[in-house]
Design a protein around this motif. Sequence first.
Motif, PDB file in Angstrom:
ATOM      1  N   LEU A 190      32.370  43.757  30.833  1.00 27.25           N
ATOM      2  CA  LEU A 190      32.976  42.453  30.549  1.00 27.25           C
ATOM      3  C   LEU A 190      33.963  42.095  31.652  1.00 27.25           C
ATOM      4  CD1 LEU A 190      33.651  42.854  26.707  1.00 27.25           C
ATOM      5  CD2 LEU A 190      31.671  41.819  27.828  1.00 27.25           C
ATOM      6  N   PHE A 191      33.792  40.899  32.239  1.00 27.05           N
ATOM      7  CA  PHE A 191      34.657  40.446  33.321  1.00 27.05           C
ATOM      8  C   PHE A 191      35.284  39.102  32.946  1.00 27.05           C
ATOM      9  CE2 PHE A 191      31.320  42.948  35.511  1.00 27.05           C
ATOM     10  CZ  PHE A 191      32.131  43.916  36.088  1.00 27.05           C
ATOM     11  N   ARG A 192      36.542  38.949  33.332  1.00 33.53           N
ATOM     12  CA  ARG A 192      37.211  37.674  33.133  1.00 33.53           C
ATOM     13  C   ARG A 192      36.995  36.778  34.343  1.00 33.53           C
ATOM     14  NH1 ARG A 192      43.186  38.676  30.397  1.00 33.53           N
ATOM     15  NH2 ARG A 192      42.432  39.512  28.400  1.00 33.53           N
ATOM     16  N   ILE A 193      36.446  35.580  34.090  1.00 28.48           N
ATOM     17  CA  ILE A 193      36.202  34.615  35.152  1.00 28.48           C
ATOM     18  C   ILE A 193      36.565  33.217  34.654  1.00 28.48           C
ATOM     19  CG2 ILE A 193      34.467  33.585  36.678  1.00 28.48           C
ATOM     20  CD1 ILE A 193      32.863  36.094  36.507  1.00 28.48           C
ATOM     21  N   ASN A 194      37.455  32.540  35.382  1.00 32.56           N
ATOM     22  CA  ASN A 194      37.843  31.155  35.049  1.00 32.56           C
ATOM     23  C   ASN A 194      38.267  31.020  33.589  1.00 32.56           C
ATOM     24  OD1 ASN A 194      37.180  30.362  37.682  1.00 32.56           O
ATOM     25  ND2 ASN A 194      35.041  29.965  37.113  1.00 32.56           N
ATOM     26  N   HIS A 195      39.164  31.888  33.169  1.00 31.65           N
ATOM     27  CA  HIS A 195      39.728  31.853  31.810  1.00 31.65           C
ATOM     28  C   HIS A 195      38.690  32.156  30.728  1.00 31.65           C
ATOM     29  CE1 HIS A 195      43.278  30.165  33.690  1.00 31.65           C
ATOM     30  NE2 HIS A 195      42.544  29.190  34.194  1.00 31.65           N
ATOM     31  N   GLY A 196      37.551  32.681  31.123  1.00 30.70           N
ATOM     32  CA  GLY A 196      36.535  33.067  30.160  1.00 30.70           C
ATOM     33  C   GLY A 196      36.082  34.493  30.397  1.00 30.70           C
ATOM     34  N   THR A 197      35.095  34.932  29.639  1.00 34.74           N
ATOM     35  CA  THR A 197      34.575  36.289  29.754  1.00 34.74           C
ATOM     36  C   THR A 197      33.074  36.250  30.003  1.00 34.74           C
ATOM     37  OG1 THR A 197      36.263  37.117  28.215  1.00 34.74           O
ATOM     38  CG2 THR A 197      34.372  38.532  28.619  1.00 34.74           C
ATOM     39  N   VAL A 198      32.637  37.034  30.991  1.00 32.65           N
ATOM     40  CA  VAL A 198      31.216  37.123  31.321  1.00 32.65           C
ATOM     41  C   VAL A 198      30.736  38.549  31.061  1.00 32.65           C
ATOM     42  CG1 VAL A 198      29.502  36.975  33.165  1.00 32.65           C
ATOM     43  CG2 VAL A 198      31.347  35.309  33.052  1.00 32.65           C
ATOM     44  N   LYS A 199      29.583  38.675  30.404  1.00 34.85           N
ATOM     45  CA  LYS A 199      29.012  39.986  30.101  1.00 34.85           C
ATOM     46  C   LYS A 199      27.904  40.300  31.099  1.00 34.85           C
ATOM     47  CE  LYS A 199      26.638  40.429  26.278  1.00 34.85           C
ATOM     48  NZ  LYS A 199      26.347  40.608  24.829  1.00 34.85           N
ATOM     49  N   TYR A 253      38.971  40.494  46.203  1.00 35.59           N
ATOM     50  CA  TYR A 253      37.906  40.112  45.290  1.00 35.59           C
ATOM     51  C   TYR A 253      36.680  41.006  45.508  1.00 35.59           C
ATOM     52  CZ  TYR A 253      40.498  35.774  44.432  1.00 35.59           C
ATOM     53  OH  TYR A 253      41.462  34.865  44.088  1.00 35.59           O
ATOM     54  N   ILE A 261      34.783  38.051  41.464  1.00 34.73           N
ATOM     55  CA  ILE A 261      35.827  38.439  40.515  1.00 34.73           C
ATOM     56  C   ILE A 261      37.029  38.986  41.265  1.00 34.73           C
ATOM     57  CG2 ILE A 261      36.380  39.973  38.569  1.00 34.73           C
ATOM     58  CD1 ILE A 261      33.320  40.021  38.046  1.00 34.73           C
TER      59      ILE A 261
END
Length: 229
Positions: free
Chosen positions: A129-138, A153, A166
């Motif tokens: 799970l990564f945080r990107i642009n105030h959201g989370t990407v799996k 980065y 990221i």
Amino acid sequence: MLKAVALDDEIPALEVIEAFASRIPELDLKAAFSKTREASQYLAEHPVDLLLLDINMPAISGIDFARSIDQDIIVIFTTSYTEYAIESYELDAVDYLLKPFAFQRFQQAVEKAQTLHAARQLEQNKPLLFRINHGTVKVQPEDIRYIEGLDNYVKIHLTDEKPLVIRMSMKKILAHLPAGRFVQVHRSYIVALQWVEQVKNKTILIEGHEIPLSKTYEADFRHRFRPIR
């Protein structure tokens, strides 16, 4: 199914292990060795889940042999001496069998190994799970081809998807990747071993992309990426 090998300098002890292993359908004993050199060569060329290892060996102790293994192998120690118990558990051995051991005790040790192996498999397949642009990407680990370091980065190159950028260090992301499946090959590159197609001198090829292999990381990479002979 656990893929296993056994190492013991006493042939009768190996025969007992082979007989017991044949009674456990979930245990696949691939080979049994009485010499450390032969066992070491086999382990260097074949992935194995479990090692049944005698401690009191003539050339090198089982304790030292376990320390020399680069694979993340589950170890069950077998020995006639109780004084090695503490040291064996310091190496995170899953169990310690005192000879002569009965089938029930052997089966119990194998079941511990199966439980640990299953837990490791779940961990290996767990999405990142990564945080990107105030959201989370799996992201599934098996979808990562390679990772490129860009100052503060990292750029994660994926299969059939656009790369993800990221804010994270190479050291931090490497610590979160499944052990044994990824390796750093340059200060700015981490590759997924399963996606490596070819190695030419100091260049790694992954789906047409050329990735430099630096001298600092070359030995570790070549040890883990070995051609089948």
